[in-house]
Design a protein around this motif. Structure first.
Motif, mmCIF file in Angstrom:
data_model
loop_
_atom_site.group_PDB
_atom_site.id
_atom_site.type_symbol
_atom_site.label_atom_id
_atom_site.label_comp_id
_atom_site.label_asym_id
_atom_site.label_seq_id
_atom_site.Cartn_x
_atom_site.Cartn_y
_atom_site.Cartn_z
ATOM 1 N N CYS A 22 1.075 -1.614 -0.095
ATOM 2 C CA CYS A 22 0.171 0.204 0.028
ATOM 3 C C CYS A 22 0.737 1.261 0.222
ATOM 4 O O CYS A 22 2.131 1.208 0.627
ATOM 5 C CB CYS A 22 -1.001 0.231 1.233
ATOM 6 N N ARG A 23 0.561 2.270 -0.307
ATOM 7 C CA ARG A 23 1.191 3.664 -0.527
ATOM 8 C C ARG A 23 0.108 4.222 -0.852
ATOM 9 O O ARG A 23 -0.512 4.356 -1.171
ATOM 10 C CB ARG A 23 1.868 3.293 -1.597
ATOM 11 N N ARG A 33 -2.950 10.149 -6.344
ATOM 12 C CA ARG A 33 -3.639 9.033 -6.011
ATOM 13 C C ARG A 33 -2.689 7.398 -7.160
ATOM 14 O O ARG A 33 -2.910 6.728 -6.217
ATOM 15 C CB ARG A 33 -5.010 8.557 -5.532
ATOM 16 N N PHE A 34 -2.482 8.199 -8.347
ATOM 17 C CA PHE A 34 -2.565 7.072 -9.819
ATOM 18 C C PHE A 34 -1.117 6.750 -9.397
ATOM 19 O O PHE A 34 -0.970 5.243 -9.637
ATOM 20 C CB PHE A 34 -2.557 7.752 -11.054
ATOM 21 N N ARG A 35 0.235 7.992 -8.700
ATOM 22 C CA ARG A 35 0.842 7.525 -8.362
ATOM 23 C C ARG A 35 1.303 6.786 -7.315
ATOM 24 O O ARG A 35 1.840 5.894 -7.624
ATOM 25 C CB ARG A 35 1.928 9.156 -7.741
ATOM 26 N N ALA A 36 0.458 7.024 -6.123
ATOM 27 C CA ALA A 36 0.898 5.790 -4.792
ATOM 28 C C ALA A 36 0.647 4.378 -5.520
ATOM 29 O O ALA A 36 0.960 3.510 -5.047
ATOM 30 C CB ALA A 36 -0.088 6.669 -4.185
ATOM 31 N N SER A 116 -9.661 8.770 -2.078
ATOM 32 C CA SER A 116 -8.816 8.782 -0.741
ATOM 33 C C SER A 116 -7.769 8.084 -0.024
ATOM 34 O O SER A 116 -8.127 6.618 -0.005
ATOM 35 C CB SER A 116 -9.287 9.969 -0.052
ATOM 36 N N GLY A 117 -6.580 8.245 0.281
ATOM 37 C CA GLY A 117 -5.627 8.179 1.327
ATOM 38 C C GLY A 117 -4.541 6.595 0.634
ATOM 39 O O GLY A 117 -5.152 6.851 -0.606
ATOM 40 N N ALA A 118 -4.587 5.695 0.792
ATOM 41 C CA ALA A 118 -3.894 4.807 0.577
ATOM 42 C C ALA A 118 -4.500 3.015 -0.571
ATOM 43 O O ALA A 118 -5.777 3.417 -0.399
ATOM 44 C CB ALA A 118 -3.058 4.114 1.661
ATOM 45 N N GLN A 119 -3.250 3.481 -1.218
ATOM 46 C CA GLN A 119 -3.424 2.881 -2.683
ATOM 47 C C GLN A 119 -2.863 1.390 -2.054
ATOM 48 O O GLN A 119 -2.083 1.174 -1.828
ATOM 49 C CB GLN A 119 -3.416 3.588 -3.816
ATOM 50 N N PHE A 120 -3.710 0.182 -2.864
ATOM 51 C CA PHE A 120 -3.321 -1.490 -2.371
ATOM 52 C C PHE A 120 -3.154 -2.310 -3.899
ATOM 53 O O PHE A 120 -3.967 -1.742 -4.443
ATOM 54 C CB PHE A 120 -4.446 -2.257 -1.263
ATOM 55 N N ALA A 121 -2.325 -2.963 -3.527
ATOM 56 C CA ALA A 121 -2.234 -3.908 -4.790
ATOM 57 C C ALA A 121 -1.487 -4.623 -3.878
ATOM 58 O O ALA A 121 -0.644 -5.183 -3.190
ATOM 59 C CB ALA A 121 -0.595 -3.085 -5.356
#
Length: 131
Positions: A22-23, A33-36, A116-121
């Motif tokens: 997560c970033r 958000r895209f960068r994250a 919003s907030g962290a993005q997960f993969a």
């Protein structure tokens, strides 16, 4: 459950969770958000995939992130977006992981963009249907 615990119980895991990332960024803009999301995916390592489960759900803020990610990786398989069936609040990231277990695959990428907030993969490996 760890692979060792499953083997002690005499069962084979349906899949192995190889990596989870997560970033987030200080700015909550669409570009931030895209960068994250991009960084979370890059953190996972080897980009070779058999399947991809994405978090698009009809909400333009999320769908744009998934679309930009797909454009950045034209060699990836087309994503399946199960949350499009449920809408913005009908699906959860757990349901995205469950969708990754519905078809056998050597390597599956699951992306879970957030408004919003962290993005997960996450990457699952060795997905199989037999018990």
């Amino acid at each position: 459950e760890s692979r060792v615990h499953a083997e002690v119980r005499g069962v084979r895991p349906r899949a192995l969770l190889r990596a989870l990332a997560c970033r987030s960024t200080p700015d909550n803009t669409r570009d931030g958000r895209f960068r994250a999301l991009f960084w979370a995916v890059a953190t996972l390592g080897d980009p070779s995939l058999d399947r991809r489960i994405g978090g698009s759900n009809g909400l333009s803020r999320l769908d744009t992130l998934e679309s930009r990610l797909a454009c950045a990786h034209p060699d990836w398989p087309a994503a399946v977006h199960p949350k499009c069936l449920w809408g913005e609040f009908g699906g959860s990231d757990g349901q995205l992981l469950a969708a990754a277990l519905l078809e056998p695959a050597d390597r599956v990428l699951v992306t879970a963009p957030a408004s919003s907030g962290a993005q997960f993969a996450a990457v699952l490996e060795g997905v199989r249907l037999d018990g």
